[in-house]
Design a protein around this motif. Structure first.
Motif, PDB file in Angstrom:
ATOM      1  N   SER A 129      -1.739  19.234  72.278  1.00  0.00           N
ATOM      2  CA  SER A 129      -2.274  19.781  71.021  1.00  0.00           C
ATOM      3  C   SER A 129      -1.652  19.076  69.827  1.00  0.00           C
ATOM      4  O   SER A 129      -2.342  18.754  68.838  1.00  0.00           O
ATOM      5  CB  SER A 129      -1.994  21.294  70.955  1.00  0.00           C
ATOM      6  OG  SER A 129      -2.623  21.969  72.025  1.00  0.00           O
ATOM      7  N   THR A 130      -0.358  18.813  69.902  1.00  0.00           N
ATOM      8  CA  THR A 130       0.305  18.079  68.825  1.00  0.00           C
ATOM      9  C   THR A 130      -0.248  16.668  68.707  1.00  0.00           C
ATOM     10  O   THR A 130      -0.416  16.136  67.596  1.00  0.00           O
ATOM     11  CB  THR A 130       1.821  18.040  69.091  1.00  0.00           C
ATOM     12  OG1 THR A 130       2.328  19.377  69.188  1.00  0.00           O
ATOM     13  CG2 THR A 130       2.540  17.299  67.976  1.00  0.00           C
ATOM     14  N   ALA A 135      -3.462  12.745  65.782  1.00  0.00           N
ATOM     15  CA  ALA A 135      -4.578  11.796  65.758  1.00  0.00           C
ATOM     16  C   ALA A 135      -5.548  12.126  64.623  1.00  0.00           C
ATOM     17  O   ALA A 135      -6.067  11.221  63.947  1.00  0.00           O
ATOM     18  CB  ALA A 135      -5.302  11.809  67.100  1.00  0.00           C
ATOM     19  N   GLY A 136      -5.787  13.416  64.397  1.00  0.00           N
ATOM     20  CA  GLY A 136      -6.679  13.823  63.297  1.00  0.00           C
ATOM     21  C   GLY A 136      -6.095  13.474  61.945  1.00  0.00           C
ATOM     22  O   GLY A 136      -6.810  12.987  61.050  1.00  0.00           O
ATOM     23  N   GLN A 141      -5.911   9.951  57.060  1.00  0.00           N
ATOM     24  CA  GLN A 141      -5.159   9.079  56.176  1.00  0.00           C
ATOM     25  C   GLN A 141      -5.748   7.668  56.124  1.00  0.00           C
ATOM     26  O   GLN A 141      -5.731   7.012  55.068  1.00  0.00           O
ATOM     27  CB  GLN A 141      -3.693   9.015  56.621  1.00  0.00           C
ATOM     28  CG  GLN A 141      -2.937  10.331  56.475  1.00  0.00           C
ATOM     29  CD  GLN A 141      -2.942  10.837  55.037  1.00  0.00           C
ATOM     30  OE1 GLN A 141      -2.925  10.064  54.065  1.00  0.00           O
ATOM     31  NE2 GLN A 141      -3.001  12.155  54.875  1.00  0.00           N
ATOM     32  N   LYS A 142      -6.290   7.227  57.235  1.00  0.00           N
ATOM     33  CA  LYS A 142      -6.952   5.923  57.225  1.00  0.00           C
ATOM     34  C   LYS A 142      -8.166   5.941  56.292  1.00  0.00           C
ATOM     35  O   LYS A 142      -8.397   5.002  55.522  1.00  0.00           O
ATOM     36  CB  LYS A 142      -7.392   5.549  58.644  1.00  0.00           C
ATOM     37  CG  LYS A 142      -6.244   5.117  59.564  1.00  0.00           C
ATOM     38  CD  LYS A 142      -6.775   4.737  60.947  1.00  0.00           C
ATOM     39  CE  LYS A 142      -5.654   4.253  61.856  1.00  0.00           C
ATOM     40  NZ  LYS A 142      -6.163   3.902  63.204  1.00  0.00           N
ATOM     41  N   ARG A 143      -8.948   6.992  56.358  1.00  0.00           N
ATOM     42  CA  ARG A 143     -10.128   7.087  55.493  1.00  0.00           C
ATOM     43  C   ARG A 143      -9.730   7.226  54.020  1.00  0.00           C
ATOM     44  O   ARG A 143     -10.373   6.631  53.129  1.00  0.00           O
ATOM     45  CB  ARG A 143     -10.985   8.281  55.898  1.00  0.00           C
ATOM     46  CG  ARG A 143     -11.635   8.120  57.284  1.00  0.00           C
ATOM     47  CD  ARG A 143     -12.444   9.334  57.647  1.00  0.00           C
ATOM     48  NE  ARG A 143     -13.035   9.203  58.980  1.00  0.00           N
ATOM     49  CZ  ARG A 143     -13.761  10.157  59.557  1.00  0.00           C
ATOM     50  NH1 ARG A 143     -13.964  11.323  58.915  1.00  0.00           N
ATOM     51  NH2 ARG A 143     -14.276   9.960  60.765  1.00  0.00           N
ATOM     52  N   THR A 144      -8.700   8.004  53.774  1.00  0.00           N
ATOM     53  CA  THR A 144      -8.252   8.176  52.372  1.00  0.00           C
ATOM     54  C   THR A 144      -7.778   6.852  51.794  1.00  0.00           C
ATOM     55  O   THR A 144      -8.090   6.493  50.639  1.00  0.00           O
ATOM     56  CB  THR A 144      -7.116   9.215  52.321  1.00  0.00           C
ATOM     57  OG1 THR A 144      -7.589  10.471  52.839  1.00  0.00           O
ATOM     58  CG2 THR A 144      -6.627   9.396  50.900  1.00  0.00           C
ATOM     59  N   THR A 171       3.063   7.205  57.630  1.00  0.00           N
ATOM     60  CA  THR A 171       3.711   8.403  58.175  1.00  0.00           C
ATOM     61  C   THR A 171       2.870   9.006  59.290  1.00  0.00           C
ATOM     62  O   THR A 171       3.394   9.426  60.338  1.00  0.00           O
ATOM     63  CB  THR A 171       3.927   9.430  57.062  1.00  0.00           C
ATOM     64  OG1 THR A 171       4.748   8.861  56.038  1.00  0.00           O
ATOM     65  CG2 THR A 171       4.589  10.679  57.613  1.00  0.00           C
ATOM     66  N   ALA A 172       1.567   9.031  59.087  1.00  0.00           N
ATOM     67  CA  ALA A 172       0.664   9.576  60.103  1.00  0.00           C
ATOM     68  C   ALA A 172       0.678   8.727  61.377  1.00  0.00           C
ATOM     69  O   ALA A 172       0.607   9.246  62.502  1.00  0.00           O
ATOM     70  CB  ALA A 172      -0.752   9.668  59.553  1.00  0.00           C
TER      71      ALA A 172
END
Length: 397
Positions: A129-130, A135-136, A141-144, A171-172
């Motif tokens: 779950s973590t 991953a989400g 963050q990649k899209r931002t 960081t992500a």
């Protein structure tokens, strides 16, 4: 009074004379001999008992020259067979959970990597779950970062927004890698981890493989059994049976003779004709104050997996180099009634002289002679008991 004293003196004189006569009568009569067995005097003053045999009687015994043989110096003791604990593994799950399936029974052979049982692990569920959450966040963050980069080029954002998005994206990425490593600890492969991320589906089933190849020697696993790391009993125990341990406690007086590396030959009642070979691997550093015995452990080769833990074993440990000594066949040595050991020596196969000897080891049908014989002398090799009986019985033998 005088008469009484004379009578007493006369009685004592008569008693002494009778006793003297008895002693004289007990001496052997000169020339009295048995026609078959004779007793002569050797040059050293020791009596030599001789037996003469007829041609027919001589056929009942065998003679041969005294030779020499190598005798192995060894110690014997009794011990028990046990698993080689260096190759015995108690298989626990790394994490607690409820057992879902158990695939092997006692006596089954397994290979390293074979799955022994599976558990429903809440820790694995939490780790996956973590991973999905990380991953989400990484995807967001990649899209931002991509969006603010386009706006910066169009003049719709500032450089600090791009820098902040870049930092958040890095960081992500770090959190995502840490989450993957956390799932990998549970034994999941990279392909399985990627599948969890791609399908966005967690699987709490944890596979517990065998760490070694061997045989299942104990099983406490069953569906629904709650297992925890290191809490007895272990769900499975797997042992490599190519070698076994033999454990023994030897007497204190023999303790100095045992050394690591000495050769061992063991036998068990279940296989009386089979000799299992090995070497001493451990010698205890203390003597038990109650039993006055020392612990000795040997590693025994068992490629056919015949030995079982708990078997009673008798063993021979070679504690020194072979010693070459004068030897005669065991049938050529007689234990007399007084406990002495004798052999019969001859020069013509007709006249046999009994000789007392000191014996040592007895191995493979041969007896070691420590004193009393020289190499090259001719002795009886079979039928020595016949000669001893004939000497005892005389003509009646």
């Amino acid at each position: 009074m005088v008469l009484f004293a004379l009578i007493a003196i006369g009685g004592a004189t008569l008693y002494w004379s009778r006793d003297f006569v008895g002693l004289a009568d007990s001496r052997p009569v000169e020339g009295q001999r048995n026609s078959s067995a004779t007793t002569g005097q050797s040059g050293s003053g020791n009596s030599t008992e001789v037996v003469d045999l007829s041609d027919k009687q001589a056929g009942a015994v065998k003679i041969g020259p005294v030779g020499s043989r190598d005798f192995v110096i060894f110690k014997t003791a009794v011990g028990t067979i046990d698993f080689n604990e260096n190759m015995l593994v108690q298989v626990f799950s790394q994490y607690q959970g409820k057992i879902l399936k158990a695939f092997y029974n006692i006596g089954d052979d397994v290979k390293a990597g074979d799955v022994l049982f599976t558990i429903d692990s809440p820790d694995l569920l939490q780790a996956e779950s973590t991973l999905l959450a990380a991953a989400g966040v990484l995807e967001l963050q990649k899209r931002t970062l991509a969006r603010v980069t386009v706006l910066l080029k169009a003049g719709g954002s500032a450089q600090k927004d791009v820098d902040q998005s870049t930092s958040d994206q890095q960081t992500a990425e770090g959190a995502y890698k840490a989450a993957k490593d956390a799932v990998r600890i549970f034994g999941k492969t990279d392909a399985e981890i990627d599948q969890v991320v791609d399908k966005r589906k967690v699987d709490s089933t944890l596979l517990v493989p065998s760490p070694i190849s061997g045989r299942v020697v104990a099983r406490n696993a069953a569906p629904g059994f709650l297992t925890q790391p290191g809490v007895a009993p272990p769900p499975y125990s797997v042992a490599d049976l190519s070698t076994m341990w033999m454990l023994a406690n030897v007497i204190e007086t023999d303790a100095p003779a045992y050394k690591v590396g000495q050769e061992v030959e063991a036998k068990v009642p279940a296989y009386p004709d089979t000799v299992f070979k090995g070497r001493v691997t451990t010698v205890g550093s203390m003597i038990d104050p109650n039993s006055h015995r020392q612990f000795v452990r040997s590693e025994i080769e068992d490629p056919q997996h015949l030995l079982r833990s708990g078997m009673l074993a008798s063993f021979v440990i070679r504690v020194g180099d072979p010693v070459r000594s004068v030897a005669v066949p065991a049938a050529g040595v007689v234990r007399e009634g007084d406990g002495t050991m004798t052999v019969w020596v001859t020069s013509d196969n007709r006249h046999f002289a009994k000789r007392t000897v000191t014996i040592g080891l007895q191995q493979d049908g041969w007896t070691q002679i420590l004193e009393g014989l020289r190499s090259g002398e001719t002795v009886v090799t079979d039928g020595a008991v016949f000669l001893s009986n004939k000497l005892l019985l005389g003509d009646a033998g």
